[in-house]
Design an enzyme around this catalytic site. Structure first.
Site, PDB file in Angstrom:
ATOM      1  N   LYS A 270       7.429  31.338  -1.789  1.00 26.17           N
ATOM      2  CA  LYS A 270       6.334  30.377  -1.678  1.00 26.17           C
ATOM      3  C   LYS A 270       5.670  30.256  -3.054  1.00 26.17           C
ATOM      4  O   LYS A 270       5.366  31.267  -3.681  1.00 26.17           O
ATOM      5  CB  LYS A 270       5.306  30.861  -0.654  1.00 26.17           C
ATOM      6  CG  LYS A 270       5.822  30.803   0.779  1.00 26.17           C
ATOM      7  CD  LYS A 270       4.769  31.258   1.774  1.00 26.17           C
ATOM      8  CE  LYS A 270       5.325  31.301   3.189  1.00 26.17           C
ATOM      9  NZ  LYS A 270       5.599  29.971   3.772  1.00 26.17           N
ATOM     10  N   ARG A 345      11.698  32.240  12.801  1.00 28.18           N
ATOM     11  CA  ARG A 345      12.643  31.865  13.859  1.00 28.18           C
ATOM     12  C   ARG A 345      13.804  32.854  13.948  1.00 28.18           C
ATOM     13  O   ARG A 345      14.393  33.032  15.005  1.00 28.18           O
ATOM     14  CB  ARG A 345      13.130  30.421  13.627  1.00 28.18           C
ATOM     15  CG  ARG A 345      13.831  30.230  12.318  1.00 28.18           C
ATOM     16  CD  ARG A 345      14.003  28.747  11.962  1.00 28.18           C
ATOM     17  NE  ARG A 345      12.759  28.135  11.494  1.00 28.18           N
ATOM     18  CZ  ARG A 345      12.631  26.857  11.148  1.00 28.18           C
ATOM     19  NH1 ARG A 345      13.670  26.039  11.218  1.00 28.18           N
ATOM     20  NH2 ARG A 345      11.485  26.382  10.724  1.00 28.18           N
TER      21      ARG A 345
HETATM   22  N1  BES Z   1       4.835  31.382   8.131  1.00 24.67           N
HETATM   23  C1  BES Z   1       5.309  30.115   7.738  1.00 24.67           C
HETATM   24  C2  BES Z   1       4.603  28.963   8.443  1.00 24.67           C
HETATM   25  C3  BES Z   1       3.149  28.777   8.099  1.00 24.67           C
HETATM   26  C4  BES Z   1       2.788  27.876   7.131  1.00 24.67           C
HETATM   27  C5  BES Z   1       2.164  29.426   8.812  1.00 24.67           C
HETATM   28  C6  BES Z   1       1.457  27.673   6.844  1.00 24.67           C
HETATM   29  C7  BES Z   1       0.842  29.233   8.515  1.00 24.67           C
HETATM   30  C8  BES Z   1       0.481  28.345   7.553  1.00 24.67           C
HETATM   31  C9  BES Z   1       6.791  29.995   8.039  1.00 24.67           C
HETATM   32  O1  BES Z   1       7.518  31.163   7.969  1.00 24.67           O
HETATM   33  C10 BES Z   1       7.359  29.065   7.019  1.00 24.67           C
HETATM   34  O2  BES Z   1       7.372  29.424   5.871  1.00 24.67           O
HETATM   35  N2  BES Z   1       7.824  27.912   7.464  1.00 24.67           N
HETATM   36  C11 BES Z   1       8.372  26.940   6.600  1.00 24.67           C
HETATM   37  C12 BES Z   1       9.602  26.389   7.246  1.00 24.67           C
HETATM   38  C13 BES Z   1      10.443  25.566   6.333  1.00 24.67           C
HETATM   39  C14 BES Z   1      11.064  26.452   5.264  1.00 24.67           C
HETATM   40  C15 BES Z   1      11.494  24.887   7.143  1.00 24.67           C
HETATM   41  C16 BES Z   1       7.308  25.872   6.403  1.00 24.67           C
HETATM   42  O3  BES Z   1       6.590  25.558   7.326  1.00 24.67           O
HETATM   43  O4  BES Z   1       7.229  25.346   5.293  1.00 24.67           O
HETATM   44 MN    MN Z   2       8.189  31.575   5.982  1.00 20.39          MN
END
Ligand code: BES
Ligand code: MN
Ligand code: ZN
Length: 488
Positions: A270, A345
């Site tokens: 991230k 997931r």
């Molecule tokens: N934990 C995150 C989702 C999330 C984002 C929770 C913001 C709370 C606030 C999850 O693991 C994630 O990183 N999801 C990605 C998925 C993508 C790579 C398809 C996302 O939402 O960007």
């Molecule tokens: Mn994630």
């Protein structure tokens, strides 16, 4: 803080602070209120006029009363009387409690109307609002709070509702656990300390606890969960708590919570501006699950409940999954990892397979799964996906009762096409558009026939601003909905 019901009327009640609920269309005083106003030499009428108090929801007014045993008189707006809801009462209880604390009242009386002739539900809602609003997490502060705490609250006109207040108290203890777990940063709350907390609530409240170690998970073939865990220096913990009623169980359900104690994104790390510093909250589903376990263990419904969390961190190291790696989940399905940041997931895939083997009647998972769900529904509404109208409807009504918002979203099977892999059974992410939907469709690949629902709680587990009975920070979202779902 001690909270109890009393049959004492507002005319006889004495204590430091009296909070009275007032409807928008009823600020002209009648009945007992008019009498009380007379006793207090017109102080209520004066306060209404001075503060221009109109009884609108989320408004309040307070004044000092000279020469009366009641030091502070507080008015709490209830909005229009024909639009009253249980959630409105919960928020009014919260407003009264917060005002009392601000006015430094240790002993408080709260007089609010009864909703729908249901004194038990009303007492529970008011008590929940007051308790939830007064919660403060000072674990990471070195200095104590300098405002004296509210020590006692009496709910006027609700005599005989002690069981409802006790129920609220048990539920709130679960909400507080969820808030504490979510607020604790990743250097305090790790997979190891989360498992310790789970074991501690199990022994305190009589739940069975099974903590599966990495080797146990390997034996079960949980390649998806273990793939996510493999870069961390901390061992993964697969937490399984079981509540069994004393008598026969009317139904048997499983609750699964996403338990990423930190989500760096992995090698698809991230970046700046991604909110990475908030990723301690990526175990919000696990927080709700363990919070519900704590509440349900005390409420003792006639339902068997399995609480499951595949706890780990998503980190980077020389052992991290490479983008492009292929993982095999415990149902034998293979997954090409095209994005290591879609890790939740993967952990849930093995948790769902495990839950289904328990032969439960229904499975609900809660997960801070996608940013896309926050884009779709904002930060106060959870997304709900389910192939089962029954489970979906049960959850919608449980959430309405709880005052926790959810919105059902479509299970659009066609979106699975973007997750097809040339080399494995599927990829772990699909198209960016509809990302919360494809995440739900991905999870569905790991549930065969058990009625199942998925709640994406990425938005509501955290609040940037104080609102009603939630302070700024962790909300404990999901606990009350889960309790209502299990007990209904
Ligand atoms: N934990 C995150 C989702 C999330 C984002 C929770 C913001 C709370 C606030 C999850 O693991 C994630 O990183 N999801 C990605 C998925 C993508 C790579 C398809 C996302 O939402 O960007
Ligand atoms: Mn994630
Ligand atoms: Zn995550």
């Amino acid at each position: 803080m001690n909270l109890q019901a009393t049959g004492t009327s507002i005319l006889e009640w004495s204590g430091e602070g009296l909070a009275i609920g007032m409807f928008e269309d009823a600020t002209a005083l009648t009945g007992d209120l008019e009498t009380l106003d007379g006793k207090l030499s017109g102080a209520i009428k004066d306060l209404i006029a001075d503060a221009d108090f109109k009884g609108k929801p989320a408004t309040s007014a307070s004044t000092r009363i000279a020469g009366s045993p009641i030091r502070k008189l507080m008015l709490v707006g209830l909005g229009k009387s024909d639009q009253m809801t249980l959630e409105g009462l919960r928020r009014a209880g919260a407003a009264a409690a917060k005002l009392a604390k601000r006015e430094r009242c240790k002993m408080v009386g709260i007089s609010l109307p009864i909703f729908n002739n249901d004194a038990a539900a009303s007492a529970q809602a008011i008590a929940e609002g007051a308790e939830l609003a007064l919660y403060e997490d000072r674990r990471f502060k070195s200095e104590p709070d300098d405002t004296p705490p509210v020590e006692q609250i009496e709910l006027l006109g609700l005599a005989g509702q002690d069981a409802a207040i006790e129920k609220a108290h048990k539920i709130c203890s679960g909400v507080f656990l969820a808030r504490e777990l979510v607020a604790a940063p990743a250097n305090y709350l790790t997979p190891v300390t989360m498992a310790e907390t789970a074991s501690a609530i199990a022994s305190e409240f009589g739940l069975q606890a099974e903590i599966l170690e990495k080797e146990d998970c390997e034996k079960l073939g949980m390649g998806a969960f273990l793939g996510v865990a493999q870069a961390s220096d901390l061992p993964p913990k697969f937490i399984h708590l079981i509540y069994r009623p004393d008598g026969a169980a009317r139904k048997k359900v499983a609750i699964i919570g996403k338990g990423l104690t930190f989500d760096s994104g992995g090698l698809n790390i991230k970046g700046a501006g991604s909110g990475i510093e908030m990723m301690k909250t990526d175990m919000g589903g696990a927080g709700a699950t363990l919070g519900a376990a704590k509440a349900i263990a005390q409420l003792k419904p006639d339902v068997e409940v399995h609480f499951i969390v595949a706890a780990t961190e998503n980190m980077i190291s020389g052992r991290a999954i490479h983008p492009g790696d292929i993982l095999t989940a415990s149902n034998g399905k293979t997954i090409e990892i095209n994005n290591t940041d879609a890790e939740g997931r993967l952990t849930l895939a093995d948790a769902l397979v495990y839950a289904e083997k328990l032969e439960v009647d229904a499975i609900v998972d809660l997960a801070t799964l996608t940013g896309a769900c926050v884009v779709a529904l904002g930060d106060s509404i959870a997304g709900l996906w389910s192939p089962s109208d029954d489970v979906a409807n049960q959850l919608v009504s449980a959430s309405e009762q709880a005052g926790e918002k959810i919105w059902r979203m479509p299970m659009e099977e066609k979106y699975f096409e973007s997750m097809k892999s040339g080399i494995a059974d599927m990829k772990n992410t699909g198209a960016r558009a509809g990302g919360a939907i494809s995440a739900a469709i991905f999870l569905k690949q790991f549930v065969k026939e058990t009625p199942w629902a998925h709640l994406d709680v990425a938005g509501p587990v955290w609040a940037d601003k104080e609102n009603g009975y939630n302070g700024a920070g962790a909300t404990g979202y999901g606990v009350r909905t889960l309790v209502n779902w299990v007990t209904s």
